[in-house]
Design an enzyme around this catalytic site. Structure first.
Site, short mmCIF file in Angstrom:
data_model
loop_
_atom_site.label_atom_id
_atom_site.label_comp_id
_atom_site.label_asym_id
_atom_site.label_seq_id
_atom_site.Cartn_x
_atom_site.Cartn_y
_atom_site.Cartn_z
CD GLU A 267 32.67 32.11 26.84
OE1 GLU A 267 32.00 32.74 26.02
OE2 GLU A 267 33.74 31.52 26.56
N GLY B 18 27.78 48.07 37.13
CA GLY B 18 27.43 46.91 37.94
C GLY B 18 28.21 46.84 39.24
NE ARG B 19 34.61 47.16 38.01
CZ ARG B 19 35.16 47.80 36.99
NH1 ARG B 19 35.07 49.12 36.92
NH2 ARG B 19 35.81 47.16 36.06
N GLY C 83 28.65 34.43 69.19
CA GLY C 83 29.15 33.19 69.79
C GLY C 83 28.53 31.98 69.14
CD GLU D 291 27.59 42.65 38.64
OE1 GLU D 291 27.81 43.87 38.50
OE2 GLU D 291 26.47 42.19 38.90
#
Length: 380
Positions: free
Chosen positions: A127, A242-243, A339, A363
């Site tokens: 949020e 989730g990690r 480069g 996450e």
């Protein structure tokens, strides 16, 4: 210790590699440039079983282990990190959480659709004032008897507009703090549910990121995942897995950039020889290869812990922390090795550098991973 992959895992890895090269690589630059969601590619990922890799076959999933998931995530992330994050969210945050903690009815209704790729989901925790501090939920789910009345806003939601299934984390009892949070299933056709504008991002531009607003949305208590007040624990347990997905995404971005840099260094000549023969470049390649191999082992260790029902909080955090730093370092060096060509889109590495940064943020930021690791080692 056995570091070899079994036949099934090798087949999954090859299938993911073929899909990435044949289906994702064509058009990946245009999708990034124009911010196009890879709808057709995501649908095909579902058909191939990549959207529900760890879901039980009785719910239409592939029934594979977490190691297979890591292998597939790496191969797909090598080419298109935007498609990979859709896959990661659907597997790690949506399907796994629903299968682990949902009711029989919830699993029967939604998992076959999610695992097959007919629909995909979104996990809604963040949020405006609750990113790393997930306990500070301002979205409320007021208990109205047989339903909750949901009001609030969620930010930075992957699959925000394209999803059909949303898991919303919301506060029901402020006095109980984290123990007063619930996880609720919502769909976008619910009255009062609205979707904000698409975010214009630095990287993973093909992924669909939006804010969500809820204005007196009625959500039946049948849509709650777990017992009353289980929402925060649900979010933390789900994010731990989730990690591993995001660590694998970071690993894929790094290994993809490394492969391009190695190939380029063998073709580009300066001072009468291929640039890979210059020690300055050769040492960069050596560092890249070393860190990628270390990141890969950390990802596979975390996956092995999860598959063997060990605590994977610390191994998952270590994998994400190290792999995301490796992605950032490797892509920067890949641009350097290319480069001037590294700075233009047709060589891919500039996109990978932009994509890499988010793996240190979403996450759980790198700083949060250090908190998780330090608390674990201090506690013993």
């Amino acid at each position: 210790m056995d570091f070899s992959l079994n036949e099934e895992q090798l087949m999954v890895q090859q299938a993911a590699r073929d899909f990435a090269q044949n289906e994702l690589l064509p058009g990946v630059i245009e999708r990034d440039e124009k911010g196009i969601f890879p709808a057709e590619q995501v649908k095909k990922m579902g058909e191939l079983g990549f959207m529900g890799m760890m879901v039980d076959p009785k719910y239409g999933g592939s029934g594979l282990d977490t190691i297979s998931y890591v292998l597939a995530m790496e191969e797909i992330s090598k080419v298109d990190a935007s498609a990979a994050v859709v896959m990661s969210v659907n597997n790690s945050l949506v399907c796994w959480g629903l299968q682990a903690f949902g009711t029989k009815e919830q699993k029967q209704q939604w998992l076959p659709l999610l695992a097959s790729g007919q629909i995909h989901g979104a996990f809604c925790l963040s949020e405006p004032e609750a990113g790393s501090d997930a306990t500070s939920q301002k979205t409320t789910a007021i208990d109205m008897g047989d339903y909750y009345l949901v009001n609030g806003t969620k930010n930075w939601i992957t699959n925000g507009n394209t999803a059909s299934f949303y898991i919303i984390i919301a506060q029901t009892d402020v006095e109980k703090k984290s123990k007063g949070i619930n996880a609720l299933i919502m769909t976008k056709d619910m009255p009062g549910f609205s979707i904000g504008p698409k975010e214009h991002k630095m990287g993973i531009r093909g992924s669909d990121t939006h804010s969500l607003q809820f204005n007196d949305v009625k959500v039946s208590k049948e849509n709650r995942i777990g017992e009353e007040g289980f929402g925060f624990k649900f979010a933390m347990k789900t994010l731990a897995g989730g990690r591993i997905g995001i660590a694998s995404q970071a690993l894929g971005i790094a290994s993809g950039a490394y492969e391009l840099a190695l190939k380029y260094s063998k073709e580009r000549k300066s001072f009468g020889t291929e640039i890979c023969n210059h020690q300055a470049i050769a040492f960069k390649l050596a560092d890249m290869a070393l860190n990628i191999e270390a990141a890969r082992h950390l990802c596979l260790k975390a996956a092995w812990d999860k598959d063997n029902h060990h605590n994977y909080d610390i191994s998952g955090a270590m994998a994400k922390l190290f792999a995301s730093q490796t992605a950032m370092d490797t892509t920067v060096e890949a641009v350097q090795i290319h480069g001037g060509n590294g700075y233009v889109r047709e060589y891919h590495v500039e996109r990978m550098m932009r994509d890499a940064k988010i793996t240190q943020i979403y996450e759980g930021t790198s700083e949060i991973q250090k908190i998780v690791i330090s608390r674990s080692i201090i506690a013993g």
